[in-house]
Structure formats: C-alpha cells, structure tokens
Design a protein around this motif. Structure first.
Motif, PDB file in Angstrom:
ATOM      1  N   ASN A  43       0.862  -1.183   0.000  1.00 19.96           N
ATOM      2  CA  ASN A  43       0.000   0.000   0.000  1.00 19.96           C
ATOM      3  C   ASN A  43       0.898   1.233   0.000  1.00 19.96           C
ATOM      4  OD1 ASN A  43      -1.660   2.174   0.526  1.00 19.96           O
ATOM      5  ND2 ASN A  43      -2.752   1.202   2.212  1.00 19.96           N
ATOM      6  N   LYS A  44       1.081   1.837  -1.174  1.00 22.10           N
ATOM      7  CA  LYS A  44       1.944   3.019  -1.302  1.00 22.10           C
ATOM      8  C   LYS A  44       1.213   4.314  -0.940  1.00 22.10           C
ATOM      9  CE  LYS A  44       5.649   3.427  -3.204  1.00 22.10           C
ATOM     10  NZ  LYS A  44       7.005   3.605  -2.736  1.00 22.10           N
ATOM     11  N   VAL A  72      -7.938  -5.148   8.945  1.00 22.17           N
ATOM     12  CA  VAL A  72      -6.809  -4.217   8.917  1.00 22.17           C
ATOM     13  C   VAL A  72      -6.505  -3.828   7.480  1.00 22.17           C
ATOM     14  CG1 VAL A  72      -5.808  -5.202  11.019  1.00 22.17           C
ATOM     15  CG2 VAL A  72      -5.040  -6.024   8.790  1.00 22.17           C
ATOM     16  N   LYS A  73      -5.707  -2.772   7.319  1.00 24.15           N
ATOM     17  CA  LYS A  73      -5.200  -2.371   6.007  1.00 24.15           C
ATOM     18  C   LYS A  73      -3.722  -2.755   5.981  1.00 24.15           C
ATOM     19  CE  LYS A  73      -6.838   1.034   3.867  1.00 24.15           C
ATOM     20  NZ  LYS A  73      -7.306   2.358   3.431  1.00 24.15           N
ATOM     21  N   SER A 100       3.327  -5.572   8.375  1.00 23.99           N
ATOM     22  CA  SER A 100       2.951  -4.252   8.890  1.00 23.99           C
ATOM     23  C   SER A 100       1.552  -3.919   8.399  1.00 23.99           C
ATOM     24  CB  SER A 100       3.953  -3.203   8.405  1.00 23.99           C
ATOM     25  OG  SER A 100       3.691  -1.945   8.990  1.00 23.99           O
ATOM     26  N   TRP A 101       0.745  -3.298   9.294  1.00 25.94           N
ATOM     27  CA  TRP A 101      -0.612  -2.901   8.937  1.00 25.94           C
ATOM     28  C   TRP A 101      -1.128  -1.848   9.895  1.00 25.94           C
ATOM     29  CZ3 TRP A 101       0.751  -7.842  10.396  1.00 25.94           C
ATOM     30  CH2 TRP A 101       0.331  -8.275  11.651  1.00 25.94           C
ATOM     31  N   CYS A 102      -2.289  -1.299   9.548  1.00 20.72           N
ATOM     32  CA  CYS A 102      -2.917  -0.283  10.383  1.00 20.72           C
ATOM     33  C   CYS A 102      -4.420  -0.521  10.411  1.00 20.72           C
ATOM     34  CB  CYS A 102      -2.608   1.119   9.859  1.00 20.72           C
ATOM     35  SG  CYS A 102      -3.116   1.412   8.155  1.00 20.72           S
TER      36      CYS A 102
END
Length: 154
Positions: A43-44, A72-73, A100-102
C-alpha cells in the motif's frame, strides 16, 4: 487515541481480547531463522509507506501469526520466496505474509509491525544494517500517523 506496536508487541498479553484487537486480532505463533528477506510495499498510499521503494532488503525473524490479522489495512509483506527458512512449526502464510498494517480500533488508531527484532534496525547510523533506513522511516511515519500528525491508514 493512538497505539504503535513493534515486533514483540505480538509476543505478549495473550488472551486479552482488547489488546489482541489492537494487533488486528493476531498473535505471534513462531518464526523461522533470523535471516535476510525482501519486504514488499503493498500500500503506497499510506503516510508510513509513501516514501519507501516498492521493495527493500531487511533482516528479521519474520513472525508467523495465529490467527491471521483481520479488519486491517495491510502495508508491508515479506516475499516468502526470499527466505531461506520459511517457518518454524506454523504452516506459514503462503504468498501473502504481512509484516505491517494499520486499522482504526475502538475510536483510536493502531499501527503495528512485526519487524524490528535486531537492534541494528534502530541504529543511529542506518547504513550499518540492511534496510534500517527504510524501516526507520516507516516506523517514524507510523508513529506520526498514529498520533494524528499526518493522515492515518489511507
């Protein structure tokens, strides 16, 4: 209103549903050898990834998780084909191994990464550890986004 979890944040507080939710409902299960691998940006558009190259080398333990993160994203994955030792006893995550995610969680912001095992990743001179410069940029921007200083989880 913001939470940042790095590396062994996934290896603690088992069976605490709220904390597990902050981590995307994922927990550490096991890892392969501490080894080189290739991190891929998936995901840029996020503030914590927009400055990163599409992929970069990094050395870590490459956590496998159980259960798999949900709601999550995803921001970064590891190319499992770049790893010499794929896993420990976990069956692995196949071709999509997030690192990694948010997510928005309970009215706040949660930004997490399983990366960061080696102190070299945090070195003041990032040229001494492969991928440290990219990792440090990712973490700093992740912290700023969890604080609400830059856009979060785009």
């Amino acid at each position: 209103g913001g939470f940042v979890g790095i590396h062994n944040a996934f290896g603690t507080e088992y069976n605490w549903p709220y904390y597990e939710g902050l981590l995307g409902n994922a927990n550490f299960y096991d890892h392969g050898a501490n080894q080189d691998g290739t991190v891929q940006v998936v995901n840029k558009n996020d503030a914590s990834t927009e400055m990163l190259p599409d992929n970069f080398g990094f050395k870590d333990e490459w956590y496998t998780l159980m259960p798999f993160p949900t709601n999550v994203k995803f921001l970064l994955t590891v190319d499992t084909n770049s790893l010499a030792t794929k896993r420990g006893t976990h069956p692995g995550h196949g071709n999509f191994h997030p690192v990694s995610w948010c997510q928005y969680y309970d009215g706040g912001r949660s930004w997490v990464t399983t990366l960061g095992h080696d102190a070299g990743a945090f070195a003041e001179d990032p040229s001494t550890f492969r991928g440290a410069a990219e990792f440090q940029k990712h973490v700093v921007a992740g912290i700023k986004s969890a604080m609400g200083l830059v856009p979060f989880c785009r």
